[in-house]
Design a protein around this motif. Structure first.
Motif, PDB file in Angstrom:
ATOM      1  N   ALA A 377     -26.940  66.554  11.072  1.00 31.01           N
ATOM      2  CA  ALA A 377     -26.682  66.536  12.511  1.00 31.01           C
ATOM      3  C   ALA A 377     -27.558  67.510  13.287  1.00 31.01           C
ATOM      4  O   ALA A 377     -27.295  67.786  14.455  1.00 31.01           O
ATOM      5  CB  ALA A 377     -25.217  66.856  12.776  1.00 31.01           C
ATOM      6  N   THR A 378     -28.612  68.041  12.655  1.00 33.18           N
ATOM      7  CA  THR A 378     -29.520  68.927  13.379  1.00 33.18           C
ATOM      8  C   THR A 378     -30.175  68.168  14.535  1.00 33.18           C
ATOM      9  O   THR A 378     -30.657  67.045  14.363  1.00 33.18           O
ATOM     10  CB  THR A 378     -30.598  69.475  12.430  1.00 33.18           C
ATOM     11  OG1 THR A 378     -29.960  70.230  11.386  1.00 33.18           O
ATOM     12  CG2 THR A 378     -31.582  70.368  13.163  1.00 33.18           C
ATOM     13  N   ASN A 379     -30.180  68.790  15.698  1.00 34.96           N
ATOM     14  CA  ASN A 379     -30.788  68.233  16.918  1.00 34.96           C
ATOM     15  C   ASN A 379     -29.996  67.073  17.521  1.00 34.96           C
ATOM     16  O   ASN A 379     -30.450  66.430  18.460  1.00 34.96           O
ATOM     17  CB  ASN A 379     -32.239  67.790  16.688  1.00 34.96           C
ATOM     18  CG  ASN A 379     -33.069  67.875  17.960  1.00 34.96           C
ATOM     19  OD1 ASN A 379     -32.874  68.767  18.774  1.00 34.96           O
ATOM     20  ND2 ASN A 379     -33.975  66.929  18.147  1.00 34.96           N
ATOM     21  N   LEU A 389     -20.575  77.509  24.528  1.00 35.96           N
ATOM     22  CA  LEU A 389     -21.886  77.212  25.128  1.00 35.96           C
ATOM     23  C   LEU A 389     -22.982  78.151  24.655  1.00 35.96           C
ATOM     24  O   LEU A 389     -24.094  77.682  24.356  1.00 35.96           O
ATOM     25  CB  LEU A 389     -21.774  77.235  26.655  1.00 35.96           C
ATOM     26  CG  LEU A 389     -23.088  76.970  27.411  1.00 35.96           C
ATOM     27  CD1 LEU A 389     -23.665  75.607  27.040  1.00 35.96           C
ATOM     28  CD2 LEU A 389     -22.880  77.085  28.927  1.00 35.96           C
ATOM     29  N   PRO A 390     -22.764  79.482  24.569  1.00 35.90           N
ATOM     30  CA  PRO A 390     -23.842  80.350  24.081  1.00 35.90           C
ATOM     31  C   PRO A 390     -24.331  79.974  22.688  1.00 35.90           C
ATOM     32  O   PRO A 390     -25.505  80.164  22.372  1.00 35.90           O
ATOM     33  CB  PRO A 390     -23.203  81.745  24.081  1.00 35.90           C
ATOM     34  CG  PRO A 390     -22.105  81.667  25.091  1.00 35.90           C
ATOM     35  CD  PRO A 390     -21.582  80.269  24.984  1.00 35.90           C
ATOM     36  N   VAL A 391     -23.443  79.442  21.849  1.00 33.79           N
ATOM     37  CA  VAL A 391     -23.851  78.992  20.515  1.00 33.79           C
ATOM     38  C   VAL A 391     -24.701  77.733  20.633  1.00 33.79           C
ATOM     39  O   VAL A 391     -25.783  77.633  20.038  1.00 33.79           O
ATOM     40  CB  VAL A 391     -22.619  78.730  19.627  1.00 33.79           C
ATOM     41  CG1 VAL A 391     -23.041  78.214  18.257  1.00 33.79           C
ATOM     42  CG2 VAL A 391     -21.779  79.985  19.495  1.00 33.79           C
ATOM     43  N   ALA A 396     -30.660  75.345  16.413  1.00 28.89           N
ATOM     44  CA  ALA A 396     -31.980  74.855  16.006  1.00 28.89           C
ATOM     45  C   ALA A 396     -32.226  73.467  16.583  1.00 28.89           C
ATOM     46  O   ALA A 396     -31.311  72.646  16.668  1.00 28.89           O
ATOM     47  CB  ALA A 396     -32.068  74.821  14.482  1.00 28.89           C
ATOM     48  N   GLY A 397     -33.454  73.210  16.983  1.00 27.43           N
ATOM     49  CA  GLY A 397     -33.842  71.869  17.414  1.00 27.43           C
ATOM     50  C   GLY A 397     -33.717  71.596  18.899  1.00 27.43           C
ATOM     51  O   GLY A 397     -34.090  70.532  19.361  1.00 27.43           O
ATOM     52  N   ASP A 398     -33.194  72.540  19.683  1.00 28.57           N
ATOM     53  CA  ASP A 398     -33.048  72.347  21.135  1.00 28.57           C
ATOM     54  C   ASP A 398     -32.370  71.027  21.487  1.00 28.57           C
ATOM     55  O   ASP A 398     -32.931  70.171  22.170  1.00 28.57           O
ATOM     56  CB  ASP A 398     -34.429  72.400  21.820  1.00 28.57           C
ATOM     57  CG  ASP A 398     -35.060  73.780  21.720  1.00 28.57           C
ATOM     58  OD1 ASP A 398     -34.302  74.760  21.580  1.00 28.57           O
ATOM     59  OD2 ASP A 398     -36.288  73.872  21.780  1.00 28.57           O
ATOM     60  N   PRO A 399     -31.123  70.818  21.039  1.00 32.21           N
ATOM     61  CA  PRO A 399     -30.449  69.542  21.311  1.00 32.21           C
ATOM     62  C   PRO A 399     -30.038  69.399  22.770  1.00 32.21           C
ATOM     63  O   PRO A 399     -29.943  70.383  23.513  1.00 32.21           O
ATOM     64  CB  PRO A 399     -29.213  69.623  20.408  1.00 32.21           C
ATOM     65  CG  PRO A 399     -28.920  71.094  20.330  1.00 32.21           C
ATOM     66  CD  PRO A 399     -30.266  71.757  20.295  1.00 32.21           C
ATOM     67  N   GLN A 400     -29.781  68.160  23.178  1.00 32.75           N
ATOM     68  CA  GLN A 400     -29.170  67.906  24.472  1.00 32.75           C
ATOM     69  C   GLN A 400     -27.744  68.458  24.444  1.00 32.75           C
ATOM     70  O   GLN A 400     -27.025  68.298  23.465  1.00 32.75           O
ATOM     71  CB  GLN A 400     -29.138  66.409  24.774  1.00 32.75           C
ATOM     72  CG  GLN A 400     -30.514  65.778  24.927  1.00 32.75           C
ATOM     73  CD  GLN A 400     -31.212  66.251  26.191  1.00 32.75           C
ATOM     74  OE1 GLN A 400     -30.596  66.303  27.252  1.00 32.75           O
ATOM     75  NE2 GLN A 400     -32.483  66.605  26.075  1.00 32.75           N
ATOM     76  N   ILE A 401     -27.331  69.106  25.538  1.00 35.56           N
ATOM     77  CA  ILE A 401     -26.027  69.785  25.561  1.00 35.56           C
ATOM     78  C   ILE A 401     -25.212  69.310  26.752  1.00 35.56           C
ATOM     79  O   ILE A 401     -25.704  69.269  27.879  1.00 35.56           O
ATOM     80  CB  ILE A 401     -26.200  71.319  25.660  1.00 35.56           C
ATOM     81  CG1 ILE A 401     -26.984  71.852  24.461  1.00 35.56           C
ATOM     82  CG2 ILE A 401     -24.832  72.011  25.757  1.00 35.56           C
ATOM     83  CD1 ILE A 401     -27.382  73.312  24.607  1.00 35.56           C
ATOM     84  N   ALA A 495     -30.868  81.977  30.818  1.00 36.20           N
ATOM     85  CA  ALA A 495     -31.517  80.926  30.032  1.00 36.20           C
ATOM     86  C   ALA A 495     -31.331  79.539  30.645  1.00 36.20           C
ATOM     87  O   ALA A 495     -31.855  78.557  30.106  1.00 36.20           O
ATOM     88  CB  ALA A 495     -30.966  80.942  28.604  1.00 36.20           C
ATOM     89  N   LEU A 496     -30.596  79.449  31.750  1.00 39.98           N
ATOM     90  CA  LEU A 496     -30.301  78.139  32.328  1.00 39.98           C
ATOM     91  C   LEU A 496     -31.552  77.397  32.770  1.00 39.98           C
ATOM     92  O   LEU A 496     -31.692  76.193  32.539  1.00 39.98           O
ATOM     93  CB  LEU A 496     -29.343  78.289  33.510  1.00 39.98           C
ATOM     94  CG  LEU A 496     -27.873  78.570  33.183  1.00 39.98           C
ATOM     95  CD1 LEU A 496     -27.064  78.623  34.462  1.00 39.98           C
ATOM     96  CD2 LEU A 496     -27.306  77.525  32.238  1.00 39.98           C
ATOM     97  N   ALA A 497     -32.478  78.090  33.423  1.00 40.83           N
ATOM     98  CA  ALA A 497     -33.664  77.418  33.950  1.00 40.83           C
ATOM     99  C   ALA A 497     -34.467  76.766  32.833  1.00 40.83           C
ATOM    100  O   ALA A 497     -34.895  75.609  32.946  1.00 40.83           O
ATOM    101  CB  ALA A 497     -34.522  78.414  34.721  1.00 40.83           C
ATOM    102  N   ALA A 498     -34.646  77.487  31.716  1.00 41.52           N
ATOM    103  CA  ALA A 498     -35.431  76.944  30.609  1.00 41.52           C
ATOM    104  C   ALA A 498     -34.722  75.783  29.926  1.00 41.52           C
ATOM    105  O   ALA A 498     -35.370  74.891  29.362  1.00 41.52           O
ATOM    106  CB  ALA A 498     -35.721  78.045  29.593  1.00 41.52           C
ATOM    107  N   ALA A 499     -33.388  75.769  29.985  1.00 36.56           N
ATOM    108  CA  ALA A 499     -32.616  74.724  29.297  1.00 36.56           C
ATOM    109  C   ALA A 499     -32.138  73.629  30.232  1.00 36.56           C
ATOM    110  O   ALA A 499     -31.446  72.707  29.792  1.00 36.56           O
ATOM    111  CB  ALA A 499     -31.418  75.354  28.595  1.00 36.56           C
ATOM    112  N   ALA A 500     -32.502  73.716  31.500  1.00 39.24           N
ATOM    113  CA  ALA A 500     -31.951  72.800  32.495  1.00 39.24           C
ATOM    114  C   ALA A 500     -32.212  71.334  32.160  1.00 39.24           C
ATOM    115  O   ALA A 500     -31.373  70.463  32.431  1.00 39.24           O
ATOM    116  CB  ALA A 500     -32.530  73.126  33.874  1.00 39.24           C
TER     117      ALA A 500
END
Length: 549
Positions: A377-379, A389-391, A396-401, A495-500
């Motif tokens: 289930a990675t990514n 949310l912080p977790v 790993a893999g920068d998944p959609q959240i 970190a919101l802007a980078a993960a937006a």
């Protein structure tokens, strides 16, 4: 040393948890009621340098499913033990049991002498008909979650009395114990195991009370050893077994734990099989029979996961306080269209941190990342509830959240109001846990007890949901408080802007902090990615399914 763990799925679909410690010939260890395999760790740690100790959660206890029949009997529980021996390919092995586990060991030896080389009974009950009838009528009180916290008070009283007298419900001069009580930490472990079993604890207990302990001893075709310490409440029962059969050997032990451990070890050695196995080898065999519930032995400790449904994978992380049981209602809908992987964060829901693992974000991330990798289930997209949310944002893999109600991000000082869950003689730590669970249901945050700012709770508070959260809080204990504090104090705003581009925020409509959460996300996340949603799980699950599709 932390034992390795696995959940093995039997051919009939029953899930049974194993804890395995040591290296050498295999031995099966069966626990007493109302405990779990964790009660066997004290013995396993004494034996680990000579044997592979395989500790089972009896069905209905620990993490094992309850048996499906209305009134299971000891032979049914013994059949599960024999199934595990067969699936693990162990051949003929010694089976140790204490109290209820001793009855199961006897019955396993009676059913399958080709699988059981000896039964070692550490405290073996032989009740008279009068005793049996009294126990069945009065000993097994129903386990009833309640909105008033009475279950918490009953739990602590029940366990304290168990270490004061036998029977526990007849405290008086004629029944008081001549030893104990044990330390608070030991009593707390019994409370936790009772919480895990719930009302299913009565099935295992009552089966043992109904079992004819005396008659089977004469029928056994392998050696049986009843080895009981003087400080065991069943010590006097050993004499009742005298003359019960040619294979039965009685061994009276002093309270000395070294003598006890050495004696049990010698009896196992005398009847051990020829094959030497490591705990890791046994776990590999067990994992060939995995089911929907699994335990991943990560580098920071065992992490419990559950996999439901088929289709595209989606990961779900629970809020804190809580565990994966919080997500049952959502999972029941999402599993129709998706493969749902739920993870108990390390430190919660029997996902425990190893002794050498630090209470840190790095440890939590390592445990979750490794468990997701094991589940394939990675990514995968992640639904992160509340404090998780912080977790999710560091996986790993920068998944959609999908951040579902990330309320700690707009609360100041929540970590300063966490309760003290250190066990106390008056049981007030359990009441503190209960009221945290109950206040979480209507106040937001739980310590903002202002009636004009109640959260959306639907038509009525849910007793079962509050109880599950109470259980999760108690099981997590003081380690859970430390991890909760860490999660509450982790600010992800920077970190919101980078993960937006990979983040969507769902805000619970009607909650007192809904406007604050919108304001928190708006500077960095497009407005169409911040959505108000209802709290009732049936409606919320449908919205999540639509978003994922």
């Amino acid at each position: 040393m932390t034992p390795l763990q696995s959940i093995i799925r039997l051919p009939d679909g029953l899930h049974v948890r194993l804890q395995v410690l040591g290296q050498g010939p295999a031995v099966i260890l069966c626990h007493e009621s109302p405990r779990s395999s964790s009660a066997l760790l004290v013995l396993a740690m004494r034996l680990q340098h000579r044997f592979s100790c395989i500790m089972l959660d009896t069905p209905g206890f620990g993490l094992s499913d309850p048996l499906t029949m209305t009134r299971p009997e000891v032979p049914d529980f013994a059949g599960v033990v024999l199934n595990v021996i067969k699936l693990l390919g162990l051949g003929r092995v010694p089976v140790y049991g204490t109290h209820t586990g001793a009855a199961i060991a006897v019955e396993a030896a009676l059913q399958a002498p080709d699988q059981v080389s000896t039964a070692i009974l550490d405290g073996y009950a032989i009740f008279t008909e009068v005793e049996r009838d009294q126990f069945l009528v009065s000993y097994l009180h129903p386990f009833r979650p309640a909105m008033d916290g009475s279950l918490a008070a009953w739990l602590w009283s029940r366990v304290r009395d168990q270490f004061t007298a036998f029977p526990w419900n007849q405290v008086g001069d004629g029944s008081k114990l001549g030893f104990g009580p044990p330390p608070l930490s030991a009593m707390q472990k019994v409370v936790e195991d009772l919480l895990l079993a719930g009302d299913a604890y009565r099935a295992g207990y009552s089966a043992a009370f109904r079992y004819d302990h005396f008659a089977p001893l004469a029928k056994l075709r392998c050696p049986v050893y009843i080895a009981t310490r003087e400080d065991d409440l069943l010590f006097a029962h050993m004499e009742r077994a005298r003359g019960s059969g040619d294979q039965v050997n009685l061994i009276a032990l002093s309270p000395d734990r070294d003598v006890w451990g050495d004696t049990i070890g010698r009896l196992i050695t005398d009847h051990a099989g020829p094959e030497t196995l490591s705990a890791q080898e046994i776990i590999i065999r067990a994992e060939k029979h995995s089911g929907t519930r699994r335990i991943v032995n990560t580098t920071v400790g065992p992490v419990v996961i559950r996999i439901d449904g088929e289709g595209d994978t989606v990961v779900m992380l629970h809020d804190v306080p809580g565990d994966m049981a919080d997500l049952d209602h959502l999972t029941n809908r999402l599993r129709r269209s998706h493969r749902v992987v739920r993870v108990n964060l390390p430190g919660f829901g029997l996902s425990s941190l190893a002794q050498d693992a630090s209470v840190s974000m790095a440890s939590i991330l390592r445990g979750v990342d490794e468990s997701l990798a094991a589940a394939g289930a990675t990514n995968a997209p992640v639904i992160a509830c509340g404090a998780s949310l912080p977790v999710a944002m560091r996986l790993a893999g920068d998944p959609q959240i999908t951040a579902l109600d990330p309320w700690p991000q707009v609360v100041q000082g929540a970590s300063e109001h966490l309760p003290d869950l250190a066990p106390r003689w008056d049981g007030s730590h359990l009441m503190a846990a209960f009221w945290w669970a109950r206040d979480y249901e209507i106040y937001k945050p739980w310590d903002n007890r202002v009636n004009t700012e109640l959260r959306s709770i639907g038509n009525e508070r849910d007793t079962d949901r509050i109880h599950l959260r109470f259980r999760a809080i108690v099981m997590a204990g003081e380690t859970g408080i430390s991890i909760t504090r860490l999660l509450y104090e982790t600010d992800v705003a920077c970190a919101l802007a980078a993960a937006a581009h990979r983040l969507r925020v769902l805000v619970t409509d009607g909650d007192p902090d809904s406007a604050a959460l919108v304001a928190w996300g708006t500077p960095h996340i497009d407005a169409d990615r911040i959505t108000p949603v209802p709290r009732p799980p049936e409606q919320l699950a449908q919205i999540l399914a639509n978003l994922l599709s």
